[in-house]
Design a protein around this motif. Structure first.
Motif, mmCIF file in Angstrom:
data_model
loop_
_atom_site.group_PDB
_atom_site.id
_atom_site.type_symbol
_atom_site.label_atom_id
_atom_site.label_comp_id
_atom_site.label_asym_id
_atom_site.label_seq_id
_atom_site.Cartn_x
_atom_site.Cartn_y
_atom_site.Cartn_z
ATOM 1 N N GLU A 1 -28.342 0.572 13.540
ATOM 2 C CA GLU A 1 -28.479 0.740 12.092
ATOM 3 C C GLU A 1 -27.693 1.935 11.584
ATOM 4 O O GLU A 1 -27.122 1.900 10.472
ATOM 5 N N GLN B 1 -24.230 -12.982 4.575
ATOM 6 C CA GLN B 1 -25.619 -12.861 4.131
ATOM 7 C C GLN B 1 -25.753 -13.007 2.617
ATOM 8 O O GLN B 1 -26.748 -13.529 2.122
ATOM 9 N N GLU C 1 -38.590 -15.478 4.253
ATOM 10 C CA GLU C 1 -37.551 -14.495 4.003
ATOM 11 C C GLU C 1 -37.814 -13.673 2.770
ATOM 12 O O GLU C 1 -37.541 -12.490 2.714
ATOM 13 N N LEU D 1 -31.747 -7.779 1.821
ATOM 14 C CA LEU D 1 -30.933 -7.490 2.990
ATOM 15 C C LEU D 1 -31.163 -6.048 3.423
ATOM 16 O O LEU D 1 -31.209 -5.146 2.584
ATOM 17 N N THR D 2 -31.318 -5.831 4.698
ATOM 18 C CA THR D 2 -31.535 -4.492 5.233
ATOM 19 C C THR D 2 -30.453 -4.151 6.242
ATOM 20 O O THR D 2 -29.756 -5.029 6.766
ATOM 21 N N LYS E 1 -30.985 -3.136 9.160
ATOM 22 C CA LYS E 1 -31.411 -3.663 10.454
ATOM 23 C C LYS E 1 -30.958 -5.103 10.641
ATOM 24 O O LYS E 1 -30.523 -5.485 11.740
ATOM 25 N N THR E 2 -31.032 -5.907 9.583
ATOM 26 C CA THR E 2 -30.624 -7.311 9.673
ATOM 27 C C THR E 2 -29.154 -7.427 10.051
ATOM 28 O O THR E 2 -28.777 -8.186 10.939
ATOM 29 N N GLU F 1 -28.472 -6.067 13.706
ATOM 30 C CA GLU F 1 -28.846 -7.005 14.765
ATOM 31 C C GLU F 1 -27.860 -8.167 14.849
ATOM 32 O O GLU F 1 -27.551 -8.650 15.942
#
Length: 483
Positions: free
Chosen positions: A377, A349, A413, A364-365, A367-368, A371
């Motif tokens: 998370e 990422q 994004e 960037l999180t 969650k990203t 997943e």
């Protein structure tokens, strides 16, 4: 209507936090150095465990035993737990029962490890968030904290810091300024004079006379008080007071936290540039084998104890220890796979950061990433806590790569807040003194680069990184030109 007592039976399912499940979850949050210490405790508490290389045959229990431990796919899920599910009914299958049936609850106590002395680095890190004006400066400040020696001094040059992070020298100076504003006063200094000067400023005693004395510490060391009094232009009484004040300062403020684990950070993940078979650039991502825990079950000792223990209670205890040993080996193996999987996704990422620097950080999180690797998370949060990644730009904690996003572009994004600030900084640094860029012009230029931002957002980030308005910059550049 008559009221009376009534007995009802209701069936429900809920997630049970067994002791082993709690340990599996906590294992994810420990760094490799903490795992090493944890393994030492495990070796002392379980006679069937021994240190060594882990082979596939060592991971299994002897054939004539049937310890029930978390060795199946359900057991691997034990390291990926949804925290929010702990308080609500849920269809859990039978994996929690398998975790509970491992037997022993006397494993090494992870809770007791939380009471260790706070290190200098940890103490400073806790203050950065409230002291830094923006995330980029906080990022740089944390990097500088990692370079401090045990006394709290910075041996590296700011140019090296700026080069390693891909930021400007001004940005590096802003990060150092944040570090030098933290408690204890004096940390982040590059010389003894600077350390004492910071403490004098904190005490509001850094007047011209004190400045001259601190700039001439060699004379103080020699005891040349007559010379000092002359160059400071003070009388004997004022000189004595200044010397008393100077001696009250701490020349090594970092040693106040000498009992903690403030030694050099040992990275958990190592990243190196490499090329694949087709000659294309790629990243080689590995766990740091120097600190990986290695445990095996001592089969010979187990058989010896089993054959020599005719009592039912002794056999039960032995079976319990064997189950604990097998479970711990499986849990540590799964922990390493989870860390590597998460780190690989973060590198994927944030590829731009590893190639070009902090200005290329993407939003960037958790969650990203969760997943992408098919985990929860909360699992990613634990994996990125206290885990460090080393690359050619330095050593960073995994959580540093999670940044907020602003200004959604055509791809929807958006961009990292740090990347936007870096571009604003670059544009204003390169502007023509005769054609200083207004906020509206900055919006236009940023939009051409794919940053779709409102004018107020640009103004907010410009002010956050200490850049004045177009009027202020025009005046400053004109004065600089005259000078």
């Amino acid at each position: 209507m008559a009221l009376g007592p009534r007995l009802d039976l209701r069936q429900s399912q809920s997630l049970v936090m067994t002791p082993q499940l709690q340990q599996a979850i906590k294992l994810l949050a420990l760094s490799n150095l903490e795992i090493e210490s944890f393994i030492g405790d495990a070796l002392e508490s379980n006679p069937l465990l021994e240190a060594g290389e882990i082979g596939s045959e060592d991971r299994e229990a002897p054939a004539d035993t049937e310890p029930r431990d978390a060795t199946s796919a359900e057991g691997e899920r034990a390291l990926d737990i949804d925290d929010s599910a702990l308080d609500r009914d849920r269809d859990t299958g039978d994996w929690s029962a398998q975790m509970a049936s491992g037997g022993g609850e006397d494993g090494p106590d992870l809770e007791n490890r939380e009471g260790e002395a706070l290190s200098l680095a940890d103490h400073l890190e806790e203050q950065v968030g409230a002291s830094a004006p923006d995330q980029q400066t906080a990022f740089i400040a944390r990097y500088i904290i990692g370079l401090l020696d045990e006394a709290g001094y910075l041996a590296a040059s700011l140019r090296d810091v700026a080069g390693a992070l891909g930021v400007t020298l001004v940005d590096a100076e802003a990060g150092l300024e944040v570090v030098q504003s933290l408690d204890p006063t004096g940390v982040g200094a590059r010389t003894l004079s600077e350390c004492l000067a910071l403490q004098a400023k904190e005490a509001d005693r850094y007047d011209p006379c004190m400045k001259v004395m601190i700039d001439n510490l060699d004379l103080v060391a020699k005891g040349a008080f007559a010379h000092i009094r002359r160059i400071c232009q003070v009388d004997e009484e004022d000189l004595a007071e200044m010397l008393t004040e100077l001696r009250s300062y701490d020349p090594k403020p970092g040693l106040q936290f000498g009992g903690g684990t403030s030694a050099a950070v040992v990275p958990d993940i190592l990243i190196n540039a490499a090329k694949d078979a087709d000659g294309k650039d790629r990243w080689d991502i590995q766990l740091n084998e120097a600190t990986l825990p290695r445990l095996v079950v001592n089969r010979g000792y187990y058989i010896e104890l089993r054959d020599g223990s005719p009592g039912k209670e002794a056999r039960s205890w032995l079976s319990e220890k064997l189950a604990d040993a097998n479970w711990l080996i499986k849990a540590l193996d799964q922990r390493q796979k989870t860390i590597l999987k998460t780190a690989a996704e973060i590198v994927k990422q944030q590829d731009g950061f590893f190639r070009k620097g902090v200005s290329e950080l993407r939003p960037l999180t958790l969650k990203t990433v969760a997943e992408a690797i098919d985990m929860h998370e909360s699992t990613v949060s634990r994996v990125t806590s206290n885990k460090f990644l080393h690359c050619e730009r330095g050593t960073f904690e995994l959580k540093y790569f999670f940044t907020s996003g602003v200004g959604g572009g055509e791809d929807g994004e958006g961009a990292s807040a740090e990347a936007v600030k870096a571009r604003i900084k670059a544009l204003t640094d390169a502007e023509d003194p005769k054609k200083v860029l207004s906020d509206d012009k900055l919006v236009e230029l940023l939009k051409a680069e794919g940053f779709d931002l409102a004018r107020r957002t640009v103004a907010k980030y410009r002010e956050a990184i200490g850049i004045g308005s177009s009027v202020q910059r025009r005046r400053a550049k004109k004065l600089a030109g005259i000078g």
